[in-house]
Design a protein around this motif. Structure first.
Motif, PDB file in Angstrom:
ATOM      1  N   GLU A  24       0.959  -1.158  -0.075  1.00  0.00           N
ATOM      2  CA  GLU A  24       0.067   0.105  -0.031  1.00  0.00           C
ATOM      3  C   GLU A  24       0.901   1.218  -0.003  1.00  0.00           C
ATOM      4  N   ARG A  25       2.231   1.119   0.627  1.00  0.00           N
ATOM      5  CA  ARG A  25       2.838   2.154   0.672  1.00  0.00           C
ATOM      6  C   ARG A  25       3.917   2.416  -0.487  1.00  0.00           C
ATOM      7  N   ARG A  26       3.508   1.498  -1.443  1.00  0.00           N
ATOM      8  CA  ARG A  26       4.566   1.735  -2.840  1.00  0.00           C
ATOM      9  C   ARG A  26       4.948   3.111  -3.196  1.00  0.00           C
ATOM     10  N   HIS A  27       3.687   3.941  -3.400  1.00  0.00           N
ATOM     11  CA  HIS A  27       3.811   5.228  -4.013  1.00  0.00           C
ATOM     12  C   HIS A  27       4.542   6.346  -3.032  1.00  0.00           C
ATOM     13  N   GLU A  28       4.307   5.832  -1.631  1.00  0.00           N
ATOM     14  CA  GLU A  28       5.120   6.630  -0.593  1.00  0.00           C
ATOM     15  C   GLU A  28       6.592   6.336  -0.805  1.00  0.00           C
ATOM     16  N   PHE A  29       7.035   5.061  -0.875  1.00  0.00           N
ATOM     17  CA  PHE A  29       8.399   4.755  -1.162  1.00  0.00           C
ATOM     18  C   PHE A  29       8.947   5.406  -2.520  1.00  0.00           C
ATOM     19  N   GLY A  30       8.065   5.364  -3.420  1.00  0.00           N
ATOM     20  CA  GLY A  30       8.633   5.970  -4.919  1.00  0.00           C
ATOM     21  C   GLY A  30       8.943   7.328  -4.661  1.00  0.00           C
ATOM     22  N   VAL A  31       7.965   8.222  -3.945  1.00  0.00           N
ATOM     23  CA  VAL A  31       8.126   9.269  -3.589  1.00  0.00           C
ATOM     24  C   VAL A  31       9.348   9.681  -2.868  1.00  0.00           C
ATOM     25  N   LEU A  32       9.880   8.742  -1.784  1.00  0.00           N
ATOM     26  CA  LEU A  32      11.018   8.992  -1.264  1.00  0.00           C
ATOM     27  C   LEU A  32      12.104   8.760  -2.050  1.00  0.00           C
ATOM     28  N   ILE A  33      12.199   7.578  -2.923  1.00  0.00           N
ATOM     29  CA  ILE A  33      13.365   7.513  -3.985  1.00  0.00           C
ATOM     30  C   ILE A  33      13.548   8.602  -4.814  1.00  0.00           C
ATOM     31  N   SER A  34      12.324   9.414  -5.475  1.00  0.00           N
ATOM     32  CA  SER A  34      12.519  10.501  -6.088  1.00  0.00           C
ATOM     33  C   SER A  34      12.981  11.657  -5.503  1.00  0.00           C
ATOM     34  N   TYR A  83      11.353  -9.830   3.753  1.00  0.00           N
ATOM     35  CA  TYR A  83      10.997 -10.128   2.565  1.00  0.00           C
ATOM     36  C   TYR A  83      10.371  -8.883   1.992  1.00  0.00           C
ATOM     37  N   SER A  84       9.521  -8.347   2.504  1.00  0.00           N
ATOM     38  CA  SER A  84       8.865  -7.071   2.169  1.00  0.00           C
ATOM     39  C   SER A  84      10.088  -5.983   1.978  1.00  0.00           C
ATOM     40  N   ALA A  85      10.826  -5.784   3.007  1.00  0.00           N
ATOM     41  CA  ALA A  85      11.674  -4.822   2.807  1.00  0.00           C
ATOM     42  C   ALA A  85      12.777  -4.999   1.430  1.00  0.00           C
ATOM     43  N   ILE A  86      13.411  -6.259   1.457  1.00  0.00           N
ATOM     44  CA  ILE A  86      14.332  -6.521   0.243  1.00  0.00           C
ATOM     45  C   ILE A  86      13.438  -6.269  -1.184  1.00  0.00           C
ATOM     46  N   ARG A  87      12.077  -6.784  -1.230  1.00  0.00           N
ATOM     47  CA  ARG A  87      11.477  -6.553  -2.423  1.00  0.00           C
ATOM     48  C   ARG A  87      11.229  -5.175  -2.832  1.00  0.00           C
ATOM     49  N   ILE A  88      11.065  -4.279  -1.709  1.00  0.00           N
ATOM     50  CA  ILE A  88      10.825  -2.960  -1.946  1.00  0.00           C
ATOM     51  C   ILE A  88      12.167  -2.253  -2.210  1.00  0.00           C
ATOM     52  N   GLY A  89      13.165  -2.723  -1.747  1.00  0.00           N
ATOM     53  CA  GLY A  89      14.384  -2.146  -2.325  1.00  0.00           C
ATOM     54  C   GLY A  89      14.938  -2.310  -3.398  1.00  0.00           C
ATOM     55  N   ARG A  90      14.504  -3.318  -3.972  1.00  0.00           N
ATOM     56  CA  ARG A  90      14.997  -3.932  -5.376  1.00  0.00           C
ATOM     57  C   ARG A  90      13.941  -3.447  -6.394  1.00  0.00           C
ATOM     58  N   ALA A  91      12.910  -2.933  -6.053  1.00  0.00           N
ATOM     59  CA  ALA A  91      11.801  -2.445  -6.947  1.00  0.00           C
ATOM     60  C   ALA A  91      12.556  -1.340  -7.847  1.00  0.00           C
ATOM     61  N   GLU A  92      11.719  -1.354  -9.048  1.00  0.00           N
ATOM     62  CA  GLU A  92      12.108  -0.083  -9.988  1.00  0.00           C
ATOM     63  C   GLU A  92      11.476   1.022  -9.319  1.00  0.00           C
ATOM     64  N   PRO A  93      12.183   2.211  -9.216  1.00  0.00           N
ATOM     65  CA  PRO A  93      11.472   3.435  -8.550  1.00  0.00           C
ATOM     66  C   PRO A  93      10.042   3.936  -9.237  1.00  0.00           C
ATOM     67  N   TYR A  94      10.401   3.712 -10.590  1.00  0.00           N
ATOM     68  CA  TYR A  94       9.069   4.281 -11.314  1.00  0.00           C
ATOM     69  C   TYR A  94       7.617   3.341 -11.201  1.00  0.00           C
ATOM     70  N   SER A  95       8.169   2.032 -10.944  1.00  0.00           N
ATOM     71  CA  SER A  95       7.069   1.395 -10.723  1.00  0.00           C
ATOM     72  C   SER A  95       6.400   1.539  -9.377  1.00  0.00           C
ATOM     73  N   LEU A  96       7.321   1.974  -8.409  1.00  0.00           N
ATOM     74  CA  LEU A  96       6.791   2.222  -7.073  1.00  0.00           C
ATOM     75  C   LEU A  96       5.750   3.472  -7.222  1.00  0.00           C
ATOM     76  N   ILE A  97       6.343   4.488  -7.921  1.00  0.00           N
ATOM     77  CA  ILE A  97       5.492   5.950  -7.952  1.00  0.00           C
ATOM     78  C   ILE A  97       4.296   5.628  -8.531  1.00  0.00           C
ATOM     79  N   LYS A  98       4.159   4.919  -9.570  1.00  0.00           N
ATOM     80  CA  LYS A  98       2.747   4.698 -10.287  1.00  0.00           C
ATOM     81  C   LYS A  98       2.133   3.644  -9.403  1.00  0.00           C
ATOM     82  N   GLY A  99       2.819   2.873  -8.311  1.00  0.00           N
ATOM     83  CA  GLY A  99       1.730   2.087  -7.395  1.00  0.00           C
ATOM     84  C   GLY A  99       1.501   0.747  -8.047  1.00  0.00           C
ATOM     85  N   ASP A 100       2.633   0.364  -9.048  1.00  0.00           N
ATOM     86  CA  ASP A 100       2.300  -1.258  -9.716  1.00  0.00           C
ATOM     87  C   ASP A 100       2.841  -2.144  -8.695  1.00  0.00           C
ATOM     88  N   GLU A 101       1.790  -2.965  -8.737  1.00  0.00           N
ATOM     89  CA  GLU A 101       2.398  -4.359  -7.698  1.00  0.00           C
ATOM     90  C   GLU A 101       3.174  -5.163  -8.630  1.00  0.00           C
TER      91      GLU A 101
END
Lengths: 405, 128, 219
Positions: free
Chosen positions: A298-308, A387-405
């Motif tokens: 649910e917080r993918r967008h938030e993490f994407g913002v932080l990375i941006s 598991y969640s931490a590593i998944r998020i850390g490795r995700a592509e930032p743009y996909s996080l921003i878009k909130g893609d799962e």
């Protein structure tokens, strides 16, 4: 506006803020850790208390073999282990038969009598009469307090008896002088009163006791025989001989055998509690993994913002794990504070409820247990978040921003 | 909202302390002899009534006074622990009902009260 | 030249069919320029900006930013770049809800562990009319205020390149003007602004306009 003095927020503070702003989520996750830590703490205290109680009682007994009337095994065991007072008696002539059995180094009779309430504010007390000539059970405890030899009408008590040394204690309307007190043993001895057989006859000859002890000659009763075995002889074999060969209505047990039922129960309880704790651990980890996965998604967008904004993936991972650490610590600390306080305040009632002589409260036992529970709480929470931490850390930032799962 | 909670806590816990030692978690009886635990229970009852009054008064106070009000309650809870623990005390035998049940219940109630009022105190200070 | 982009392409697969969201885009930007990109929704503006900012790997192409081959940097180096030289304003709502206005604005500095220049913060708050709401949480702000916080957050570390994806969308003219004025001010101070917009009139105020359609950019 006056100057706004700001310091940069650390990842730690960011993690704390994320938790404090999502209170319901934090409470739910903390609750799982709380349940796990509480279960481990309580079950360990219970098992340790029972183990310590049994070990101390077996050590304290001092005898290799105990012989008791056939129908009185439970009463004697309950008295030895829990301090539930009992009156048990059988013919003292059986002692003469027992003491000559091969392999016995020394045999000593004892008499167990339960007092009525000694005074208005007393409770029923276990009176134990022993033979000073042959005794090897009680005297070692008395040697520590350097008491003068027990005289007629004189008694020694355990530390929990309220009467002061030098004062008189009343049983069955007879007064006995208290000449000494044992130090705390954390066994049933703390609630007992000791006298020799001559003094015990004072009680046996009261009207009340003569109604309870249904014997032609109340002065010829004993409750048990305590036996030390000679070197080279097997206590179990001697016990079997006494039980099956002597044709007297008494049964002999080794010290460990007397508590075999308790030891078996303890082994069962320990197994159940270990299985329960493992299941709880797995449940807590799974539940936390689910909650972390859902909330992190649910917080993918938030993490994407932080990375941006320039956050590194290591900072994101650090933040998620720190949130888990806080939850683990919070759940663990609250659990231990609450459970520790309850155990500390209600230890006497708990001991009675759980049928153990006492609840362990030694710092040497409690502190390592607290540390163990805290570590398990932390490991549970951190494992669940990895598991969640590593998944998020490795995700592509743009996909996080878009909130893609 | 928290003002209501902290007042309600004092009201409820105060009531428990006032009547508990005579009902739910009784101290030892006085049929044959009046013992120390009886006097401890009387003192705790008085402190319980004080807490009930504090709870009622707090409902009427503004924020600033809530600070000292919560602190007052903490002191009363601490006194309610001290009375049976060492100021007056109870029966010497730890197997007696006062030591086994009544006093532990009093300690537990006061511990809850202290924690709640401490949180109320810190919250009132932050709001101030 | 601050930014030079050559042959930038980003392809995706959708429904089994490959398509180029960004198709062989090349352009360059100089210091102090204010450049707008105009195009319909879905033409690839956001994807292009994300590729330039290092938030998504391109399929092919080259980018030189401030003299450095940007795509050869590690993820951590790109993050540091976004923290210092580059400011990226995301489309839509992107404030951190658990932090106040002032904490949101200072977030790039917090993440980069840079010291906070209090005078600069006050200046930024005043520029965007946020002084009175500095301690509020985003949930208590209007849409215009939230957007202004988002812009302020990007300008606080004085980046060399500001990439703004639809910064004035859904805003009233007053708020839009505040934002454009802030960009102009940044440009006068040496920063470069690359902004996308649906609003042709607003886009025309830029020094240069690019048009984007179906992933292709015409300068």
């Amino acid at each position: 506006m006056s100057e706004i003095k700001r310091k940069p927020l650390s990842i730690l503070e960011i993690a704390k803020r994320n938790l404090s702003h999502k209170k319901i989520r934090t409470v739910i996750m903390t609750a799982f850790v709380f349940i796990l830590a509480s279960s481990i703490f309580i079950s360990t205290i219970l098992v340790d208390s029972m183990t310590a109680g049994i070990n101390k009682t077996v050590d304290r007994i001092g005898a290799d073999v105990i012989v008791v009337p056939q129908e009185s095994e439970d009463s004697i065991r309950s008295s030895l282990f829990l301090g539930n007072s009992c009156t048990v008696y059988t013919d003292s002539s059986y002692f003469d038969v027992i003491k000559d059995v091969e392999g016995i180094e020394i045999a000593s009779p004892q008499l167990y009598l339960a007092s009525l309430e000694a005074e208005c504010c007393g409770i029923a007390t276990q009176i134990i009469a022993f033979d000073p000539e042959t005794d090897f059970i009680v005297k070692p405890w008395l040697d520590d307090i350097k008491y003068p030899k027990l005289g007629y009408g004189e008694v020694i008590s355990g530390c929990e008896i309220t009467t002061e040394v030098g004062d008189y204690i009343k049983f069955f309307d007879k007064e006995f002088k208290l000449v000494g007190k044992l130090e705390q043993t954390n066994t049933s001895y703390d609630y007992c009163v000791f006298m020799d057989f001559e003094t015990a006859k004072i009680i046996l000859n009261t009207d009340t006791m003569q109604m309870i002890v249904d014997y032609a000659d109340p002065n010829s009763v004993i409750s048990s025989v305590m036996i030390r075995i000679k070197d080279g002889y097997d206590p179990a074999s001697v016990a079997r001989y006494i039980t099956y060969k002597l044709k007297i209505p008494m049964k002999a047990y080794t010290a460990n055998g007397m508590f075999a039922v308790l030891t078996e129960n303890l082994a069962q309880i320990t197994s159940f509690s270990n299985i329960l704790n493992i299941l709880l651990f797995i449940t807590a980890v799974l539940a936390l993994v689910c909650i972390f996965t859902i909330t992190i998604n649910e917080r993918r967008h938030e993490f994407g913002v932080l990375i941006s904004l320039g956050a590194k993936s290591s900072q994101i991972i650090e933040m998620v794990i720190l949130e888990a650490v806080f939850i683990g610590l919070l759940g663990g600390v609250i659990s231990l504070a609450l459970m520790g306080t309850i155990v500390f305040i209600f230890h006497t009632s708990l001991a009675e409820l759980l049928k153990v002589p006492y609840i362990v409260s030694d710092v040497a036992v409690i502190l390592p247990l607290i540390a163990k529970c805290l570590i398990i709480s932390l490991i549970t929470a951190v494992l669940a978040s990895l598991y969640s931490a590593i998944r998020i850390g490795r995700a592509e930032p743009y996909s996080l921003i878009k909130g893609d799962e | 909202m928290f003002k209501l909670i902290s007042s309600a806590v004092d009201l409820i816990l105060g009531l428990l302390l006032a009547i508990g030692p005579w009902t739910l978690f009784k101290v030892c009886g006085t049929a044959e002899k009046v013992m120390k635990c009886h006097y401890s229970a009387q003192a705790v009852t008085v402190l319980g009534v004080v807490l009930i009054l504090f709870g009622l008064i707090r409902l009427l106070l503004d924020n600033r006074k809530k600070l000292s009000s919560a602190a007052n309650s903490i002191v009363v809870y601490a006194a309610a622990i001290a009375v049976p623990a060492f100021v007056i005390g109870g029966c010497a035998n730890s197997a007696m009902h006062c030591q086994k049940v009544a006093f532990p219940c009093i300690y537990a109630i006061c511990a809850v009260g202290i924690v709640v009022q401490l949180v109320a105190f810190l919250k009132a200070r932050k709001d101030d | 030249m601050l930014l030079n982009v050559e042959g930038l392409t980003k392809k995706y697969v959708r429904g089994g069919v490959e398509f180029a969201a960004v198709d062989d885009v090349s352009f360059s930007l100089n210091e102090g320029e204010f450049v707008s990109v105009v195009g319909h929704s879905g033409c690839g503006k956001s994807t292009l900006f994300s590729v330039i900012a290092g938030l998504v790997e391109p399929t092919s192409g080259k980018e030189v930013f401030d003299g450095v081959e940007f795509f050869s940097l590690s993820d951590n180096e790109k993050a540091q770049c976004r923290n210092t030289k580059l400011g990226y304003i995301l489309q839509g709502q992107n404030l951190l809800q658990n932090f106040t206005v002032i904490e949101n604005i200072c977030m790039p500095l917090s993440l980069g562990k840079t010291g906070i220049d209090n005078a600069k913060i006050e200046d930024v708050l005043e520029t965007f009319g946020l002084t009175n709401v500095a301690k509020e949480y985003p949930v208590n702000l209007s849409g215009g205020e939230q957007r202004r916080v988002s812009i302020a957050r990007t300008l606080v570390h004085s980046p060399k390149l500001i990439i703004a994806d639809e910064p004035t969308s859904n805003l009233d003219p007053t708020n839009s003007q505040i934002i454009i004025d802030a960009f102009r001010k940044a440009c006068r101070e040496g920063a470069t602004v690359l902004m996308s917009s649906h609003n042709i009139a607003l886009a025309d105020t830029a020094d240069r306009q690019f048009k984007m359609a179906n992933g292709k950019l015409s300068v």
